[in-house]
Scaffold this active site. Structure first.
Site, PDB file in Angstrom:
ATOM      1  N   ASP A  63      25.418 -14.759 103.153  1.00 13.59           N
ATOM      2  CA  ASP A  63      25.389 -15.814 104.158  1.00 13.59           C
ATOM      3  C   ASP A  63      24.569 -16.972 103.601  1.00 13.59           C
ATOM      4  O   ASP A  63      23.595 -16.760 102.864  1.00 13.59           O
ATOM      5  CB  ASP A  63      24.784 -15.317 105.469  1.00 13.59           C
TER       6      ASP A  63
ATOM      7  N   GLU B 234      22.743 -20.984 104.400  1.00 20.73           N
ATOM      8  CA  GLU B 234      22.349 -22.081 105.273  1.00 20.73           C
ATOM      9  C   GLU B 234      22.472 -23.355 104.443  1.00 20.73           C
ATOM     10  O   GLU B 234      22.109 -23.373 103.260  1.00 20.73           O
ATOM     11  CB  GLU B 234      20.925 -21.903 105.801  1.00 20.73           C
TER      12      GLU B 234
ATOM     13  N   HIS C 204      20.617 -17.632 112.528  1.00 21.78           N
ATOM     14  CA  HIS C 204      20.873 -18.803 111.684  1.00 21.78           C
ATOM     15  C   HIS C 204      19.905 -18.873 110.507  1.00 21.78           C
ATOM     16  O   HIS C 204      19.626 -19.957 109.999  1.00 21.78           O
ATOM     17  CB  HIS C 204      20.829 -20.108 112.496  1.00 21.78           C
TER      18      HIS C 204
ATOM     19  N   ASP D 243      21.397 -13.133 109.143  1.00 22.12           N
ATOM     20  CA  ASP D 243      22.835 -13.193 109.412  1.00 22.12           C
ATOM     21  C   ASP D 243      23.615 -12.259 108.491  1.00 22.12           C
ATOM     22  O   ASP D 243      24.621 -11.665 108.903  1.00 22.12           O
ATOM     23  CB  ASP D 243      23.337 -14.626 109.252  1.00 22.12           C
TER      24      ASP D 243
END
Length: 620
Positions: free
Chosen positions: A46, A48, A187, A192
């Site tokens: 994952d 960001e 988040h 995540d």
């Protein structure tokens, strides 16, 4: 001893459907079963980021979890300095601020460590096109090659396996509590990724009733497959394994598509799975009623047969090589004052020919480059040394010596034409060097667009000269026999005459190549036509040249002389490489394919007897 006849004409044989009284059951092979999911290592990742597109955003955090057989093997997490300010709304969403990433490593330092962590694993992400799109863009930007690896999108998988009655949508924040994930999505990348691991395992529990136990079935499940296509899988039942050519035929027995593969059975079966997504091929499969297979001795024979069948049958769904007769050549005419013309046929003794070119645009670019270097006349009228005529504008501009006016004699014009002939046959330096000098002058004058245009024309010209010289070197050889190891202790054999494959076969392990050759040569095709003329299409001869130049290919026998033109185009290899590199780096994000997932993939349910049924359900 597997040998092939002379290859004069490829006529596939009709395959008879098996009679019911002759049907028998066969045990499937390990490779047909696929890779068990319990043995597959998954890396759930994952990211960001500072925004929604890799073109104008960057990665701020990477989190990943490695799992196999339901057991967590390791975790990876790091902040990343994006090299720009993080927008306030992103900081509110993720909790990551510019201050937090100020001391973090840049993406060029982080990527090698992440790729090493994920080596050999299948990548998993929720909305995989987003995460993998950012990672691929970062690799392209930093010059790190992206590994060839399979991927699974848990968002698409959830849409296929869950109904609207179970979950209102397939967001990670919705699926995590539904599958009782031990970590809630926040988040932040690692949280995540941990939540996605639990979602993945929950989805895997839904696969058992569907009979999906392998990685190949799992990756195929995330793509839509037309049920009509699945019902045609029986067309591949009679296709053998090994190298060869396959031919799809339509309702009126017309040829639809010709292809080649080193494993005919696996390749033909792939047309009836989710692996083939091209709309043109999907339409072709829908029309197909039969598949003919032509087994071949090795991959070169298969590629040559494919070319010949496409040129002969011109199947409607093949795009390349359908019309080899449409290739264009530049011809220096045979007359007192030769000129350049673009033609479709090469006639021995009718002048110097350069090419072939794939289209008129490339041919015109090469002609323009030659005219930039040489003051050849460009008028199309036939000129007599004894009858002067009026001069054109090129004479007034100093770009033509004016042979039409009598200002230039045949003897003075001949060296100009000789430069082009020398370039075609052995030495292009006198033709190309003035052009490259002009490119440098234009660049020094900051006329960059003009310099780039001329540079690209010169590249087209040099590639055409290189191609022509390679073709001539093989066309001049009456006969040669090539051999390559087949990987099993034997040898793949090819007999080539004047650039044409005339026989193909093999010497199995324990068989002498010398003992095999007489039988192979006895079945070889006998060519008609003048010596030294290319006896095959350009594409076929280039296939043979590439096969011949592969490491490990050996020259067994040779009649005549096999030699490259000297000095040839070798001195311009670095120039061509720079041009190619410049075109590649012009736009590293030139791939304009959509990264979005399908909005309404098919639902999959288990029917009677555990068989898989698919249908279009309501959107998740």
């Amino acid at each position: 001893m597997p040998t092939s006849p002379a290859l004069p004409r490829d006529v596939p044989r009709r395959q008879e459907a098996p009679r019911p009284d002759r049907l028998r059951y066969e045990q499937v092979t390990i490779e047909e079963l696929g890779t068990p999911l319990a043995d597959v290592t998954f890396v759930v990742v994952d990211l960001e980021t500072t925004g929604g597109s890799p073109k104008d955003s960057a990665i701020t955090e990477i989190g990943a979890v490695k799992v196999r057989g339901g057991v967590v093997l390791g975790e990876f997490q790091t902040l990343v300095d994006p090299g720009r300010e993080i927008p306030p709304y992103i900081s509110v969403l993720t909790g990551i601020t510019s201050t937090m990433v100020a001391a973090a490593p840049r993406i060029g330092t982080v990527l090698p460590a992440f790729l090493e962590f994920a080596r050999g694993a299948v990548l998993v992400a929720h909305n995989a096109p987003f995460d993998l799109g950012f990672l691929k863009a970062a690799c392209a930007e930093t010059g790190i090659p992206w590994p060839a690896t399979a991927s699974v999108d848990t968002a698409v998988l959830a849409r296929r396996l869950l109904s609207r009655d179970e979950v209102p949508n397939c967001k990670l924040a919705t699926l995590a509590p539904y599958f009782s994930a031990t970590t809630s999505p926040t988040h932040r990348a690692l949280d995540d990724a941990r939540a996605t691991v639990d979602v993945l395992h929950g989805l895997f529990e839904r696969l058992g009733p569907l009979g999906i136990t392998s990685l190949e079935e799992l990756t195929g499940l995330t793509r839509q497959v037309d049920p009509e296509r699945l019902r045609k899988r029986h067309l591949a039942d009679g296709v053998p394994r090994g190298p060869g050519v396959y031919l799809f035929r339509g309702p009126r027995d017309e040829p639809l598509y010709v292809g080649t593969s080193n494993d005919l059975r696996s390749r033909v079966r792939s047309y009836f799975s989710s692996g083939e997504q091209r709309s043109r091929i999907t339409e072709m499969v829908a029309l197909s009623q039969r598949v003919d297979a032509i087994p071949c001795a090795h991959d070169l024979e298969a590629a040559v047969r494919e070319l010949r069948l496409i040129a002969e049958l011109k199947p409607r769904y093949n795009r390349r090589s359908r019309f080899p007769e449409r290739a264009l050549w530049i011809r220096l005419t045979e007359e007192p004052f030769p000129r350049l013309s673009v033609v479709r046929r090469v006639r021995p003794g009718a002048g110097a020919f350069l090419g072939p070119f794939p289209d008129r645009r490339a041919a015109d670019a090469a002609v323009a480059a030659v005219h930039e270097a040489l003051p050849l006349r460009q008028c199309t009228t036939r000129i007599s040394p004894r009858i002067p005529s009026a001069a054109c504008a090129l004479f007034d501009m100093g770009r033509c010596g004016g042979p039409c006016t009598g200002a230039q004699s045949v003897e003075a014009y001949a060296p100009i034409a000789a430069v082009f002939r020398a370039a075609v046959h052995h030495d292009p330096r006198d033709l190309v060097a003035p052009l490259l000098a002009r490119v440098d002058r234009l660049a020094a004058e900051e006329r960059y667009e003009d310099a780039a245009l001329l540079r690209d024309r010169v590249a087209v010209l040099v590639r055409a000269v290189r191609r022509r010289q390679r073709l001539e070197s093989l066309a001049a050889v009456p006969e040669l026999v090539l051999a390559r190891a087949d990987g099993s202790g034997g040898w793949q054999l090819s007999v080539v005459r004047r650039g044409r494959l005339v026989a193909a076969g093999g010497a199995p392990r324990g068989t002498s190549v010398r003992a095999t050759l007489p039988g192979l040569l006895a079945t070889a095709e006998t060519l008609a036509g003048p010596e030294g003329e290319l006896a095959a299409t350009v594409d076929e001869t280039e296939l043979i040249l590439r096969w011949m130049e592969k490491p490990g290919t050996r020259l067994v026998e040779l009649t005549g002389t096999l030699a490259c033109a000297a000095p040839g185009t070798g001195g311009f290899s670095s120039f061509l490489a720079r041009v190619e590199t410049g075109h590649t780096r012009r736009d590293p994000f030139a791939d304009d394919r959509s990264l979005g997932t399908r909005a309404r993939p098919e639902r999959v349910t288990a029917g009677a007897g555990g068989r898989v049924r698919s249908g279009l359900g309501s959107p998740a």
